[in-house]
Motif scaffolding. Sequence first.
Motif, PDB file in Angstrom:
ATOM      1  N   MET A  14       0.832  -1.210   0.000  1.00 44.62           N
ATOM      2  CA  MET A  14       0.000   0.000   0.000  1.00 44.62           C
ATOM      3  C   MET A  14       0.863   1.255   0.000  1.00 44.62           C
ATOM      4  O   MET A  14       0.756   2.102  -0.888  1.00 44.62           O
ATOM      5  CB  MET A  14      -0.887  -0.030   1.243  1.00 44.62           C
ATOM      6  N   VAL A  15       1.782   1.360   1.010  1.00 48.65           N
ATOM      7  CA  VAL A  15       2.683   2.516   1.089  1.00 48.65           C
ATOM      8  C   VAL A  15       3.522   2.576  -0.181  1.00 48.65           C
ATOM      9  O   VAL A  15       3.702   3.626  -0.792  1.00 48.65           O
ATOM     10  CB  VAL A  15       3.594   2.411   2.334  1.00 48.65           C
ATOM     11  N   LYS A  16       3.967   1.388  -0.589  1.00 46.33           N
ATOM     12  CA  LYS A  16       4.781   1.305  -1.788  1.00 46.33           C
ATOM     13  C   LYS A  16       3.991   1.822  -2.998  1.00 46.33           C
ATOM     14  O   LYS A  16       4.508   2.567  -3.829  1.00 46.33           O
ATOM     15  CB  LYS A  16       5.172  -0.159  -2.007  1.00 46.33           C
ATOM     16  N   TYR A  17       2.721   1.421  -3.034  1.00 43.34           N
ATOM     17  CA  TYR A  17       1.860   1.845  -4.142  1.00 43.34           C
ATOM     18  C   TYR A  17       1.761   3.368  -4.183  1.00 43.34           C
ATOM     19  O   TYR A  17       1.908   3.995  -5.232  1.00 43.34           O
ATOM     20  CB  TYR A  17       0.477   1.217  -3.969  1.00 43.34           C
ATOM     21  N   ILE A  18       1.540   3.972  -3.005  1.00 44.32           N
ATOM     22  CA  ILE A  18       1.368   5.429  -2.953  1.00 44.32           C
ATOM     23  C   ILE A  18       2.667   6.140  -3.322  1.00 44.32           C
ATOM     24  O   ILE A  18       2.664   7.067  -4.137  1.00 44.32           O
ATOM     25  CB  ILE A  18       0.875   5.856  -1.546  1.00 44.32           C
ATOM     26  N   VAL A  19       3.778   5.668  -2.738  1.00 44.84           N
ATOM     27  CA  VAL A  19       5.069   6.294  -3.036  1.00 44.84           C
ATOM     28  C   VAL A  19       5.347   6.213  -4.537  1.00 44.84           C
ATOM     29  O   VAL A  19       5.715   7.194  -5.184  1.00 44.84           O
ATOM     30  CB  VAL A  19       6.201   5.606  -2.242  1.00 44.84           C
ATOM     31  N   ASN A  20       5.100   5.041  -5.096  1.00 44.02           N
ATOM     32  CA  ASN A  20       5.270   4.848  -6.528  1.00 44.02           C
ATOM     33  C   ASN A  20       4.475   5.848  -7.332  1.00 44.02           C
ATOM     34  O   ASN A  20       4.972   6.480  -8.258  1.00 44.02           O
ATOM     35  CB  ASN A  20       4.762   3.444  -6.901  1.00 44.02           C
ATOM     36  N   ARG A  21       3.230   5.952  -6.927  1.00 49.31           N
ATOM     37  CA  ARG A  21       2.283   6.814  -7.624  1.00 49.31           C
ATOM     38  C   ARG A  21       2.764   8.273  -7.569  1.00 49.31           C
ATOM     39  O   ARG A  21       2.680   8.997  -8.554  1.00 49.31           O
ATOM     40  CB  ARG A  21       0.927   6.622  -6.943  1.00 49.31           C
ATOM     41  N   LYS A  26      -8.264  -5.059  -2.307  1.00 55.65           N
ATOM     42  CA  LYS A  26      -7.302  -5.816  -3.105  1.00 55.65           C
ATOM     43  C   LYS A  26      -6.015  -5.025  -3.272  1.00 55.65           C
ATOM     44  O   LYS A  26      -4.931  -5.588  -3.265  1.00 55.65           O
ATOM     45  CB  LYS A  26      -7.890  -6.148  -4.474  1.00 55.65           C
ATOM     46  N   ILE A  27      -6.130  -3.702  -3.425  1.00 55.11           N
ATOM     47  CA  ILE A  27      -4.929  -2.880  -3.545  1.00 55.11           C
ATOM     48  C   ILE A  27      -4.390  -2.554  -2.151  1.00 55.11           C
ATOM     49  O   ILE A  27      -3.200  -2.597  -1.908  1.00 55.11           O
ATOM     50  CB  ILE A  27      -5.240  -1.578  -4.312  1.00 55.11           C
ATOM     51  N   ARG A  28      -5.329  -2.279  -1.222  1.00 57.77           N
ATOM     52  CA  ARG A  28      -4.920  -1.825   0.104  1.00 57.77           C
ATOM     53  C   ARG A  28      -4.073  -2.862   0.826  1.00 57.77           C
ATOM     54  O   ARG A  28      -3.110  -2.540   1.503  1.00 57.77           O
ATOM     55  CB  ARG A  28      -6.170  -1.499   0.933  1.00 57.77           C
ATOM     56  N   THR A  29      -4.430  -4.167   0.668  1.00 55.49           N
ATOM     57  CA  THR A  29      -3.742  -5.183   1.450  1.00 55.49           C
ATOM     58  C   THR A  29      -2.502  -5.723   0.763  1.00 55.49           C
ATOM     59  O   THR A  29      -1.880  -6.641   1.264  1.00 55.49           O
ATOM     60  CB  THR A  29      -4.693  -6.352   1.750  1.00 55.49           C
ATOM     61  N   GLN A  30      -2.171  -5.171  -0.402  1.00 55.91           N
ATOM     62  CA  GLN A  30      -1.007  -5.675  -1.133  1.00 55.91           C
ATOM     63  C   GLN A  30       0.279  -5.409  -0.376  1.00 55.91           C
ATOM     64  O   GLN A  30       0.443  -4.328   0.154  1.00 55.91           O
ATOM     65  CB  GLN A  30      -0.923  -5.023  -2.497  1.00 55.91           C
ATOM     66  N   TYR A  80      -8.974   5.536  -4.201  1.00 59.14           N
ATOM     67  CA  TYR A  80      -9.395   4.295  -4.840  1.00 59.14           C
ATOM     68  C   TYR A  80      -8.745   3.104  -4.140  1.00 59.14           C
ATOM     69  O   TYR A  80      -9.394   2.130  -3.792  1.00 59.14           O
ATOM     70  CB  TYR A  80      -8.979   4.340  -6.307  1.00 59.14           C
ATOM     71  N   SER A  81      -7.441   3.247  -3.901  1.00 65.14           N
ATOM     72  CA  SER A  81      -6.733   2.122  -3.306  1.00 65.14           C
ATOM     73  C   SER A  81      -7.173   1.905  -1.855  1.00 65.14           C
ATOM     74  O   SER A  81      -7.113   0.797  -1.346  1.00 65.14           O
ATOM     75  CB  SER A  81      -5.227   2.336  -3.376  1.00 65.14           C
ATOM     76  N   PHE A  82      -7.650   2.963  -1.206  1.00 62.91           N
ATOM     77  CA  PHE A  82      -8.158   2.786   0.159  1.00 62.91           C
ATOM     78  C   PHE A  82      -9.468   2.028   0.162  1.00 62.91           C
ATOM     79  O   PHE A  82      -9.752   1.228   1.051  1.00 62.91           O
ATOM     80  CB  PHE A  82      -8.366   4.145   0.829  1.00 62.91           C
ATOM     81  N   LEU A  83     -10.296   2.298  -0.860  1.00 66.43           N
ATOM     82  CA  LEU A  83     -11.614   1.670  -0.901  1.00 66.43           C
ATOM     83  C   LEU A  83     -11.525   0.217  -1.348  1.00 66.43           C
ATOM     84  O   LEU A  83     -12.369  -0.592  -1.010  1.00 66.43           O
ATOM     85  CB  LEU A  83     -12.516   2.435  -1.865  1.00 66.43           C
TER      86      LEU A  83
END
Lengths: 306, 329
Positions: A1-8, A302-306, A296-299
Amino acid sequence: MVKYIVNRILVTIPIIIAIILIVFLLLQVLPGNPIQVMMKEKVNQAVIDRVTEQMGLNDPLMVRFGRYLWGMLHGDLGHSYKLKRPVTQLIMTAFPNTVKLAITSALVAWIIGIPTGIISAIKKDTLLDRTLMGFSLVGISLPVFWAAMLLQYILGYKLKLLPISGYSTIRHMIMPAIVLGWASSGSIARLTRSSLLGVMKNDYIRTARAKGLVESAVVLRHGLKNSMIPVVTMMAMQFASLLSGAVITESVFGIGGIGQLMVSAISQRDMPLLQSSVVFSTMIIIIGNLVADILYSFLDPKIRTQ
Amino acid sequence: MDDTILKIRGLKTQFFTSKGVVPAVDGVDVTVRAGEAVGLVGESGCGKSMTAMSVMQLLQHPGRVVEGEIWLKDRNLLKLSKREMCDVRGNEISMIFQEPMTSLNPVFTIGRQVMEAVRQHQDVSKEEAKEIAIDIFRRIGIPEPEKRFYSYPHQLSGGLRQRVMIGMAMVCNPSLMICDEPTTALDVTIEAQILYLIKEMQKEKGTAVVMITHNLGVVAESCDYVYVMYAGKIMEEASVYEIFEHPTHPYTFGLLNSIPKTTEVKDHLFTIRGLVPNLLSLPKGCRFCTRCDKAMQICTEYEPDLYDIGGGHKVRCFLANKEVMESGK
Ligand SMILES: Nc1ncnc2c1ncn2[C@@H]1O[C@H](COP(=O)(O)OP(=O)(O)O)[C@@H](O)[C@H]1O
Ligand code: SF4
Ligand SMILES: [Mg+2]
């Protein structure tokens, strides 16, 4: 999740720089010498040349771009030729009005749009559904300036309920919020409806019913949350676009916001102001998209728990 | 003593489509006694799920029950209000479905979804409901139930998700659980485990089970009594022992021949020739006659009744009717 946000976020940085560059280059190719615009009356060519040199306008393109970026990093967006004030200051004066307009009209849009969409979905294919959806379509397709003038005529001029223009009191904020909010509520209502209808076809809705939940709980608890995933994304992007300046609404109602700032910059060929206000609104949109993605990723677990 | 839990009589469920009225369930009688496991078998599209959905009253537009009675003990479910039916669903009758991958809500934890079923029907606090949910997780074989309580469906395998569905269905101790092809979407190894779990839960709680399947092998493994359904009608019914020892209806023969046998190696599985008929244009006479190897003249003209051939064995086929057979076809 954190990784996803940082990436984004990391992906966003080059996009922002590219946009600044594109806006910068576009405005360079526009004809006309800004110094001439700035000086108003006819002046000696020697003076123009001297000032041009002083302001570094003869430097190579990349040098000027570098200087611009450098200034921007320090909160310096240049000086308005016409208004003779720092651009940063002008933007910071205009932005609060745009923020107020964005918040009020977004609230109107959500308060109208979401319930309308839900009711339409529940009452699918009934007269009520068709009426609500027709109303939404009108909201989407009606030109904003026309709706604005209509309201000004009825609520302001005929009924004298609300002030026609200006933006000093809460009463001033009502009409613009309705005009802009209604326009955005249409797309929210339609998306809520179609998304909810799609979600209600899912197997887990059948499971929720099989558990013995009453229909309202099935719709509101199991349907709504899933169907809001795309709607929230749309709401965030709409909000960003409102924050980046509602040019027409601001002009019609005489609201001194970012939109009006841009219009006056264009009409006066005020290049530093135009350049920076365009960059500013574009950045708001990009940040809005970023926020939408993160929401979106919070809701979506599937993305949040990655 | 009458220990009948579910009694379906003359059930007709139809879909009112633009192409015409589809008689998905066409006069079905089914009886289920307390604690008994009853199979409902037939090829895909023959009306098994719609029979179950009629009982649950979960039919969606354009489907509707047009005739019949569905008795749960002493109450006709078709006469209950929406509210009363909500108290029946998930509480007295529960149902699990064919699609374990999509039957759980992706945005809620599995714990919350099971708790929701508990709190819908029992007057308990959040903490008590959580206890109950974790307890049922433990009994349906979810490893580390306290931790798994907070898992989302996508973090579980199909087999585990079907276990969660079973747990959710059993958590309020229903008197009847309808399992609609619970193992069709799962691997063969998982299939055996899930069927075993259903049997365990059934024994433990004395729940009656309706096992819907297209596979008579599943029936052999898990049922006491079986109904064979074809194109909306019951074609044969008997105890599972009877069906395997003395299958009588040609359609049942077909189904028996298409059970995969692990002891034989075949190039291809036997299938009944032809296709399930379109319910909008059923053949005249016996609805199986277009695919039946033993069809006679009379089969294309008259529709057979469900003949009782003794020992609780009933068959909808002229071959089972002595008078017809003796009168010389
Ligand atoms: N939404 C629908 N609209 C029209 N017909 C339907 C609908 N759902 C089911 N049916 C009809 O009901 C019949 C029985 O379906 P179903 O009970 O799901 O079969 P199965 O035995 O495979 O569970 C299908 O063959 C189809 O003709
Ligand atoms: S009634 Fe005739 S067609 Fe129908 S199953 Fe029996 S033999 Fe076949
Ligand atoms: Mg089915």
